[in-house]
Design a protein around this motif. Structure first.
Motif, mmCIF file in Angstrom:
data_model
loop_
_atom_site.group_PDB
_atom_site.id
_atom_site.type_symbol
_atom_site.label_atom_id
_atom_site.label_comp_id
_atom_site.label_asym_id
_atom_site.label_seq_id
_atom_site.Cartn_x
_atom_site.Cartn_y
_atom_site.Cartn_z
ATOM 1 N N TYR A 128 12.536 -15.670 -1.773
ATOM 2 C CA TYR A 128 11.302 -15.468 -2.541
ATOM 3 C C TYR A 128 10.075 -15.396 -1.646
ATOM 4 N N ILE A 129 10.116 -16.098 -0.533
ATOM 5 C CA ILE A 129 9.036 -15.955 0.451
ATOM 6 C C ILE A 129 9.016 -14.523 0.987
ATOM 7 N N GLY A 130 10.204 -13.985 1.280
ATOM 8 C CA GLY A 130 10.298 -12.620 1.772
ATOM 9 C C GLY A 130 9.787 -11.603 0.771
ATOM 10 N N HIS A 131 10.121 -11.805 -0.512
ATOM 11 C CA HIS A 131 9.637 -10.886 -1.546
ATOM 12 C C HIS A 131 8.121 -10.966 -1.688
ATOM 13 N N ALA A 132 7.595 -12.187 -1.691
ATOM 14 C CA ALA A 132 6.159 -12.367 -1.916
ATOM 15 C C ALA A 132 5.329 -11.708 -0.818
ATOM 16 N N PHE A 133 5.740 -11.913 0.438
ATOM 17 C CA PHE A 133 4.963 -11.391 1.562
ATOM 18 C C PHE A 133 5.372 -9.978 1.957
ATOM 19 N N GLY A 134 6.655 -9.654 1.797
ATOM 20 C CA GLY A 134 7.148 -8.388 2.333
ATOM 21 C C GLY A 134 6.976 -7.182 1.449
ATOM 22 N N THR A 135 7.265 -7.322 0.160
ATOM 23 C CA THR A 135 7.268 -6.159 -0.735
ATOM 24 C C THR A 135 5.951 -5.375 -0.723
ATOM 25 N N PRO A 136 4.783 -6.019 -0.894
ATOM 26 C CA PRO A 136 3.533 -5.240 -0.900
ATOM 27 C C PRO A 136 3.210 -4.543 0.413
ATOM 28 N N LEU A 137 3.813 -5.012 1.516
ATOM 29 C CA LEU A 137 3.547 -4.392 2.816
ATOM 30 C C LEU A 137 4.020 -2.943 2.864
ATOM 31 N N LEU A 138 4.918 -2.572 1.956
ATOM 32 C CA LEU A 138 5.356 -1.177 1.908
ATOM 33 C C LEU A 138 4.191 -0.232 1.638
ATOM 34 N N LEU A 139 3.158 -0.721 0.956
ATOM 35 C CA LEU A 139 1.980 0.106 0.709
ATOM 36 C C LEU A 139 1.267 0.454 2.013
ATOM 37 N N ILE A 140 1.173 -0.526 2.914
ATOM 38 C CA ILE A 140 0.530 -0.277 4.206
ATOM 39 C C ILE A 140 1.361 0.696 5.030
ATOM 40 N N PHE A 141 2.690 0.538 4.987
ATOM 41 C CA PHE A 141 3.553 1.474 5.703
ATOM 42 C C PHE A 141 3.371 2.897 5.176
ATOM 43 N N ALA A 142 3.398 3.054 3.851
ATOM 44 C CA ALA A 142 3.256 4.385 3.261
ATOM 45 C C ALA A 142 1.893 4.985 3.575
ATOM 46 N N PHE A 143 0.852 4.153 3.580
ATOM 47 C CA PHE A 143 -0.479 4.636 3.930
ATOM 48 C C PHE A 143 -0.504 5.098 5.385
ATOM 49 N N GLY A 144 0.164 4.338 6.264
ATOM 50 C CA GLY A 144 0.230 4.740 7.662
ATOM 51 C C GLY A 144 0.926 6.067 7.857
ATOM 52 N N VAL A 145 2.002 6.291 7.098
ATOM 53 C CA VAL A 145 2.704 7.574 7.162
ATOM 54 C C VAL A 145 1.783 8.701 6.693
ATOM 55 N N ALA A 146 1.063 8.463 5.588
ATOM 56 C CA ALA A 146 0.134 9.476 5.076
ATOM 57 C C ALA A 146 -0.966 9.773 6.091
ATOM 58 N N ARG A 147 -1.452 8.752 6.751
ATOM 59 C CA ARG A 147 -2.507 8.937 7.757
ATOM 60 C C ARG A 147 -1.991 9.761 8.932
ATOM 61 N N LEU A 179 -6.977 -4.618 1.226
ATOM 62 C CA LEU A 179 -7.465 -5.612 0.269
ATOM 63 C C LEU A 179 -6.544 -5.688 -0.946
ATOM 64 N N PHE A 180 -6.133 -4.536 -1.454
ATOM 65 C CA PHE A 180 -5.235 -4.490 -2.607
ATOM 66 C C PHE A 180 -3.884 -5.115 -2.265
ATOM 67 N N THR A 181 -3.384 -4.815 -1.069
ATOM 68 C CA THR A 181 -2.114 -5.395 -0.628
ATOM 69 C C THR A 181 -2.214 -6.907 -0.527
ATOM 70 N N THR A 182 -3.339 -7.394 0.011
ATOM 71 C CA THR A 182 -3.547 -8.841 0.117
ATOM 72 C C THR A 182 -3.572 -9.491 -1.259
ATOM 73 N N LEU A 183 -4.206 -8.816 -2.230
ATOM 74 C CA LEU A 183 -4.244 -9.327 -3.604
ATOM 75 C C LEU A 183 -2.835 -9.431 -4.179
ATOM 76 N N LEU A 184 -2.014 -8.401 -3.965
ATOM 77 C CA LEU A 184 -0.643 -8.427 -4.464
ATOM 78 C C LEU A 184 0.166 -9.537 -3.802
ATOM 79 N N ILE A 185 -0.047 -9.739 -2.510
ATOM 80 C CA ILE A 185 0.641 -10.835 -1.815
ATOM 81 C C ILE A 185 0.216 -12.171 -2.415
ATOM 82 N N GLY A 186 -1.084 -12.317 -2.709
ATOM 83 C CA GLY A 186 -1.574 -13.560 -3.303
ATOM 84 C C GLY A 186 -0.926 -13.843 -4.649
ATOM 85 N N ILE A 187 -0.794 -12.802 -5.479
ATOM 86 C CA ILE A 187 -0.137 -12.971 -6.778
ATOM 87 C C ILE A 187 1.329 -13.352 -6.580
ATOM 88 N N GLY A 188 1.987 -12.681 -5.615
ATOM 89 C CA GLY A 188 3.382 -12.989 -5.333
ATOM 90 C C GLY A 188 3.575 -14.402 -4.829
#
Length: 218
Positions: free
Chosen positions: A72-91, A109-118
């Motif tokens: 659950y620690i992995g899900h909370a911190f890891g899952t939203p990070l996919l947004l940063i990866f996808a943004f990096g690919v787009a960039r 900021l949005f990714t950090t918010l999702l991590i906080g909720i997780g």
């Protein structure tokens, strides 16, 4: 049956991590940062599948309970990070909206918010109970009420960014992987959760393909 399936998932994700490490060693510093994010996600996915695969062997009790906290620690911190990866690919693919520093800051900021909720749902409010299914044994979090907002927001964000990547570059596989993950997550609720894990493996493969194509050596 499911133990063998999760064993296969574990092996498949291990192969993905090895492939990502090879890419990591050949990329520039700025591209390596996005690959590093993907590696964090894949390592969390590896841990999740391995603990489920070994659950029935370890057996119910404090040890499996403790190991399951890491899932659950992995899900909370890891899952939203996919947004940063996808943004990096787009960039790196040259999409105009991904070049703006403001867009990057808002995405972080949005990714950090999702991590906080997780973290709140899956760590602060973590309440694990054993739940056997066929030949596997896993501990599940029974505390959260309502939909898994971080996971839903992450996959929807991936769908949007990967669709934009497809439209701009003609490379569809990240969008295909994200769509497959979305469908697998919807179908894979409760006792069909092994389908959701399969979706994660497929999405990991799609992310690796995106990294190989767009996060090139410089």
């Amino acid at each position: 049956m499911l133990t063998a399936l999760y064993g296969f998932y574990t092996i498949a994700v291990t192969a993905q991590i090895i492939a990502a490490l090879r890419l990591f060693s050949r990329r520039s510093a700025k591209n390596s940062a996005y690959l590093g994010v993907l590696l964090v996600v894949l390592i969390g996915l590896l841990y999740d599948n391995a603990i489920i695969a070994l659950g029935a062997i370890i057996g119910e009790g404090w040890f499996l309970h403790t190991l399951s906290v890491g899932r659950y620690i992995g899900h909370a911190f890891g899952t939203p990070l996919l947004l940063i990866f996808a943004f990096g690919v787009a960039r790196r693919a040259g999409l105009g909206w991904a070049q703006a520093k403001t867009a990057h800051a808002l995405l972080c900021l949005f990714t950090t918010l999702l991590i906080g909720i997780g973290v709140f749902n899956d760590i602060v409010r973590l309440e694990l109970t054993p739940r056997p299914l066929l030949d596997i044994l896993r501990y599940v979090n029974i505390a959260p009420k309502g939909p898994p907002i971080p996971s839903i927001a992450t996959i929807l964000g991936l769908l949007v960014m990967s669709a934009a990547l497809w439209r701009s570059t003609g490379w569809a596989w990240l969008a295909v992987g994200a769509l497959f993950m979305f469908i697998a997550a919807v179908i894979g609720m409760r006792d069909w959760m092994f389908l959701s894990n399969f979706g994660e493996v497929v999405l990991g493969l799609a992310c690796l393909g995106a990294a190989k194509k767009f996060l090139r050596p410089e």
